[in-house]
Design a protein around this motif. Structure first.
Motif, short mmCIF file in Angstrom:
data_model
loop_
_atom_site.label_atom_id
_atom_site.label_comp_id
_atom_site.label_asym_id
_atom_site.label_seq_id
_atom_site.Cartn_x
_atom_site.Cartn_y
_atom_site.Cartn_z
N LEU A 44 5.23 16.17 -2.09
CA LEU A 44 4.64 15.34 -0.94
C LEU A 44 4.49 16.24 0.31
O LEU A 44 3.62 16.09 0.86
CB LEU A 44 5.56 14.01 -1.05
N GLU B 253 -2.74 18.68 4.10
CA GLU B 253 -3.78 17.75 4.80
C GLU B 253 -3.77 17.90 6.35
O GLU B 253 -4.13 17.31 7.07
CB GLU B 253 -3.53 16.37 4.49
N GLU C 275 1.71 18.74 -0.10
CA GLU C 275 0.45 17.85 0.15
C GLU C 275 0.16 17.34 1.52
O GLU C 275 -1.02 17.56 2.14
CB GLU C 275 0.36 16.50 -0.67
N LEU C 276 1.19 17.03 2.23
CA LEU C 276 0.98 16.59 3.73
C LEU C 276 0.46 17.72 4.40
O LEU C 276 -0.10 17.58 5.29
CB LEU C 276 2.26 15.89 4.07
N THR D 71 -7.77 5.23 -0.59
CA THR D 71 -6.62 4.41 -1.35
C THR D 71 -7.48 3.32 -2.25
O THR D 71 -7.10 2.89 -3.41
CB THR D 71 -5.52 3.52 -0.62
N ARG E 201 1.42 7.13 10.54
CA ARG E 201 0.37 8.35 10.83
C ARG E 201 0.62 9.29 11.68
O ARG E 201 0.15 9.63 12.50
CB ARG E 201 -0.70 7.68 11.00
N ASP F 148 0.84 -1.14 0.09
CA ASP F 148 0.02 0.24 0.13
C ASP F 148 0.81 1.26 0.05
O ASP F 148 0.81 2.00 -0.99
CB ASP F 148 -0.84 -0.13 1.28
N TRP F 149 2.00 1.29 0.87
CA TRP F 149 2.58 2.54 1.15
C TRP F 149 3.64 2.78 -0.02
O TRP F 149 3.84 3.73 -0.64
CB TRP F 149 3.19 2.72 2.41
N ARG G 209 2.00 4.13 -2.96
CA ARG G 209 1.30 5.64 -2.76
C ARG G 209 2.41 6.49 -3.22
O ARG G 209 2.32 7.61 -3.58
CB ARG G 209 0.92 5.68 -1.28
N GLN H 163 -8.44 4.66 -5.26
CA GLN H 163 -7.50 5.30 -6.05
C GLN H 163 -6.93 4.43 -7.00
O GLN H 163 -6.63 3.41 -6.45
CB GLN H 163 -6.53 5.95 -5.06
N MET I 144 -2.77 11.11 -6.54
CA MET I 144 -2.49 10.88 -5.37
C MET I 144 -3.59 11.98 -4.54
O MET I 144 -3.43 12.93 -4.45
CB MET I 144 -1.09 11.40 -4.95
N THR I 145 -4.69 11.32 -3.99
CA THR I 145 -5.66 12.23 -3.43
C THR I 145 -5.10 12.46 -2.11
O THR I 145 -4.91 13.79 -1.77
CB THR I 145 -7.14 11.68 -3.55
N SER I 146 -5.06 11.52 -1.24
CA SER I 146 -4.57 11.72 0.20
C SER I 146 -3.82 10.66 0.46
O SER I 146 -3.91 9.69 0.31
CB SER I 146 -6.02 11.48 0.80
N LEU I 147 -2.63 11.30 1.13
CA LEU I 147 -1.61 10.50 1.66
C LEU I 147 -2.02 9.90 3.02
O LEU I 147 -1.16 9.01 3.54
CB LEU I 147 -0.24 11.09 1.72
N HIS J 222 -4.75 9.55 4.67
CA HIS J 222 -5.94 8.91 5.10
C HIS J 222 -6.15 7.58 4.34
O HIS J 222 -6.23 7.75 3.16
CB HIS J 222 -7.32 9.66 5.20
#
Lengths: 505, 385
Positions: A443, A450, A446-447, B10, A419, A383-384, A387, B13, B1-4, B6
């Motif tokens: 990145l 958020e 974006e972080l 995904t 997180r 997953d990571w 991303r 996505q 990449m919408t939200s990293l 939360h």
């Protein structure tokens, strides 16, 4: 002494290729370097620069293409053969014998012999002193190599190269770990070597250095030659476009973020001899840049706050909760993440897989009833990794075999998976290429957008100025200035970073 | 990449990249592991000895083999974890002796045998904790510390009993230590061993703690920066080594019906030899428990076969010593060859070179095609130490 007239072709590689299994590391590398010239070699990580340097140095043998030195075709089997032919490579982090003296390091393996075959220490010492006098660097030849700065270690490698009368010097990212003054000194030496008629190849990701030092520039992309130009004929924008094969419209894509309440609060943090009375706050959605010279104590401050280093006085709070000292596990639990400066030593376990690295800081959270399954690890890692767009085919690839930029993405993945509320990044883009650099910047932005609080240490001023909402400047372990984005000019930051007087908060 | 941050986003996505979990399929990873190689060697030695050495194929051989190696099997469990963190404990055999003597003396002085056993276990815990304290709190190298405590614990043990021995233990206990499970040929001690082995396998291979153990061995700095409590982990492991050594000491005492200061003399080397033979790297970070268990049994089987073939103890020592050197040197040489080949660019460099079966046949799978020329190989940062 190098005798060839300036302008003679010293080093010529044409369509050199190298493959590892099915992976093409270098498809057609070409490079022509003349004597009396400093030639820049630029390319993103993975463009094939290092492979080409290793071919020049005799570490790899090319699969195809031609390689000639002063007009003669060569085929080195070992690095020793390349050295004998007059090639010297200065690496980013030299490998000296720490317990031996500077002189002994220079003459390792070829010490001058006196009567009865004993090592002639006097001759060795005299020559070492002459070398340093010529380089204009006050290094005591009798001191042990241990404890020398990386800059001084590089000078010793250069001295060694000169004493071997190397005609071609290759500097592989020599300035990545140097401070401003040290870079200047290295550049002065490089110019002197050029004027002696040697051929120099200079590899760097920093364009300001490339443009002030070099006279010719060769660009590589995806393992192939792109272009060679006189530096006067091109601009930074031209080069960047060729490097990435597209326009990088914005290297610093700073988004506006809504800045909220204080998340990280450091007050009165002190460790004798390293930093004093440090007060620092980072808010939700804010990127705070921690600027200063190399060695000003910035990394020490954040490492103490995170708990890997001790401190004598002061407190660290996250969301109002006190972070206990000397306990990184507790800091992680409370929401701090630290992407450390030394990626290879502290950021990653190089001999471990991507999966294990990404899940290392959350291995307890992934456990069910105390048991940890590979399945849970792989799911999280996949997953990571996706991303962050880590470039690899399989997740059990060892982290040490990835390129610098991809390693940094794995470290970021590892920490984002916890997180965190506060992300501390220490030199997040050191030694990574332009394309990945822009990705990391996007990145971080974006972080923050958020709602994450980001504290960024960087020695690259454009990065700090381009990314930070607020710049905090550290000089000799004390905060000397705190500048808002609009007030943070290069002059203001450098003034505070070099001079304590007169800088006001 | 919408939200990293939360994760909920995904699922919708679109993934930019897909990854395979492993380079090789499961059966290859298992089959070409060092553990399987050691088990295979054990089977080969067992079959060969059964065919050539008289009486080796009798069930009683297995019974005695297991009775003899039981203390080594037990101590090898915590020792594996200690060595994987990059440390070593040379004092285990002295701890066996000290626990044995404490157990004997207390029982001899009239303490109930259960109490004597518990006290002996505590002695082991204290021995381990002292090692751990010197290594983690004082910060001394474990090699030096445990050479010191090797002499210290042995000295105390011999000092407590002198040259005498305590030989009078309750028959029920000694019979159990020499006995077998029901009608089978398996000694009773294998039950507690099996329980401990499963516990240690879970601890090392299926818990967060175990991941930390490997990380510490591969890079202590990175482990510390990841929130792994390096000192605490090592302290726990030294205490476990002491406790299990004490348990082995109690068993040793009952099995031979004798508490003496020179019990288990030199056993630390047998334990370490077996652990290394089982595929654990002396530099830390590599190895697994199944291989170690096979390593102990392999050394035991060779010793037992040679003994039955009327060879002297010296020959047995020479053979096990050679075996150890060959296995350690062998894996280093293999690693060196594959790194050399990697440098020269022969096989694909991403494959790890730890498995003994993978001598670089250049396994490249169809998935490993042109998609990734930009990534891992071109610019691995200086692999040319």
């Amino acid at each position: 002494m190098a005798t060839a007239a300036p302008g003679t072709v010293a080093l010529e590689l044409r369509d050199v290729s190298k493959t590892f299994g099915q992976v093409v590391a270098l498809s057609s590398g070409s490079l022509t370097v003349t004597t009396g010239s400093i030639h820049a070699l630029v390319g993103e990580n993975g463009a094939g620069k290092s492979t080409m340097v290793k071919i020049i140095a005799g570490l790899y043998r090319p699969d195809g293409g031609t390689y000639a030195l002063f007009g003669e075709a060569v085929d080195f089997r070992t690095t020793a053969e390349a050295k004998d032919a007059g090639i010297a490579v200065i690496y980013q982090e030299p490998t000296l014998f720490p317990d031996l003296s500077v002189t002994e390091n220079i003459f390792m393996g070829r010490q001058p012999r006196g009567r009865l075959g004993r090592i002639d220490r006097k001759a060795m010492d005299t020559e070492a002193r002459a070398l340093f006098a010529r380089l204009g660097v006050p290094i005591d030849p009798e001191r042990p190599a241990d404890g020398l700065s990386i800059a001084d270690q590089q000078i010793i490698e250069i001295a060694k190269a000169i004493s071997l009368d190397a005609r071609v010097l290759i500097m592989d990212e020599p300035t990545a770990a140097l401070s401003g003054v040290e870079v200047e000194r290295l550049m002065t030496i490089a110019r002197a070597l050029r004027d002696e008629g040697r051929a120099l190849v200079f590899i760097s990701h920093r364009f300001d250095e490339v443009f002030s030092l070099c006279d010719t520039i060769t660009v590589m992309r995806d393992g192939a030659y792109v272009s060679t130009d006189r530096i006067a004929d091109v601009t930074v924008d031209d080069i960047v476009r060729r490097l990435v094969g597209r326009d990088v419209d914005d290297l610093y894509p700073k988004q506006e973020a809504e800045i909220g309440e204080v998340v990280l609060e450091i007050s009165g943090l002190t460790r004798a001899g390293l930093f004093h009375d440090v007060d620092l706050q980072v808010r939700r959605g804010e990127i705070v840049g921690l600027a200063g010279l190399v060695g000003a104590g910035r990394s020490e401050i954040v490492q103490a706050a995170f708990g890997v280093d001790p401190y004598d006085a002061g407190t660290v709070k996250v969301n109002g909760k006190k972070v206990p000292p000397n306990d990184p596990a507790a800091a992680i639990r409370l929401g701090i993440a630290l992407v450390p400066e030394d990626r290879r030593k502290h950021g990653l376990v190089l001999d471990s897989t991507i999966t294990r690295n990404i899940t290392m800081a959350i291995r307890r959270r992934l456990s069910r009833a105390g048991l940890l399954s590979s399945g849970a690890e792989v799911t999280t890692a996949r997953d990571w990794a996706s991303r962050l767009e880590v470039k690899t085919t399989t997740l059990d690839t060892l982290a040490g075999t990835l390129s610098g930029g991809n390693q940094q993405k794995v470290v970021l993945a590892k920490w984002l998976s916890t997180r965190p509320d506060v992300l501390i990044v220490d030199e997040p883009t050191r030694g990574i290429d332009v394309g990945t650099k822009a990705e990391v910047h996007r990145l971080l932005s974006e972080l923050a957008g958020e709602g994450m609080a980001v504290l960024m240490i960087s020695s690259e001023l454009p990065e700090v100025l381009g990314m930070a909402d607020r710049v905090v400047v550290v000089h000799e372990g004390r905060i000397t200035a705190e500048l808002n984005r609009e007030d943070a000019t290069p002059e203001a930051v450098m003034y505070a970073a070099t001079n304590t007087q007169g800088a006001s908060a | 990449m919408t939200s990293l941050i939360h994760p909920s986003d995904t699922s919708t996505q679109q993934r930019a990249r897909t990854y395979r979990d492993h380079q090789r399929p499961l059966w290859q990873r298992v089959l070409f592991s060092r553990d399987v190689a050691v088990w295979a060697a054990l089977v080969v030695v067992y079959l060969y000895a059964s065919a050539t050495v008289p009486f080796f194929d009798r069930p009683i051989t297995i019974t005695y083999l297991l009775l003899d190696v039981a203390p080594i099997l037990l101590i090898a469990l915590p020792m594996t974890l200690v060595i994987i963190t990059g440390e070593i404990d040379l004092s285990v055999a002295s701890t066996v002796a000290l626990a044995s003597v404490s157990f004997g003396v207390l029982y001899d002085k009239g303490a109930p045998i259960v109490l004597a056993a518990v006290a002996a276990l505590l002695v082991g815990v204290v021995c381990g904790a002292f090692n751990g304290f010197l290594v983690t709190v004082v910060g001394l190298p474990s090699l030096a510390v445990t050479i010191g405590t090797l002499a210290l614990y042995r000295g105390i043990a011999v000092g407590l009993l002198g040259t005498t021995a305590i030989t009078d233990f309750p028959d029920g206990w000694t019979d159990w230590a020499r006995g077998r499970i029901g009608e089978s040929d398996i000694p009773s001690i294998m039950i507690p061993f099996a329980v401990l082995a499963i516990a240690f396998i879970i601890l090392l291979h299926f818990t967060a703690f175990g991941r930390g153990v490997y990380a510490i061995g591969l890079s202590e700095g990175a482990a510390r920066f990841s929130g792994i409590r390096v000192e605490r982990t090592k302290l726990i492991l030294f205490v476990l080594a002491g406790a299990v050594s004490a348990l082995a000491g109690i068993y040793y005492t009952l099995r031979y019906g004798s508490a003496r200061g020179d019990n288990a003399n030199g056993m630390e080397l047998q334990v370490i030899a077996a652990v290394l033979l089982g595929g654990v790297s002396i530099f830390g970070g590599r190895g697994a428990l199944p291989g170690v268990i096979a390593g102990v049994l392999l050394i035991g089987a060779i010793g037992s076969a040679l003994r039955l073939a009327d060879q002297t103890a010296d020959v047995i020592n020479i053979v096990t010593g050679l075996l150890l050197v060959v296995s350690v040197v062998g894996s280093s040489v293999l690693g060196w060859i594959s790194s050399k080949r990697r440098r020269r660019g022969a096989p694909e460099p991403q494959h790890d070179s730890t498995g003994s079966g993978t001598t670089g046949s250049g396994q490249t799978e169809p998935g490993n095609t042109l998609t990734d020329t930009d990534g891992p190989v071109g610019e691995r940062e200086r692999d040319d130490r």
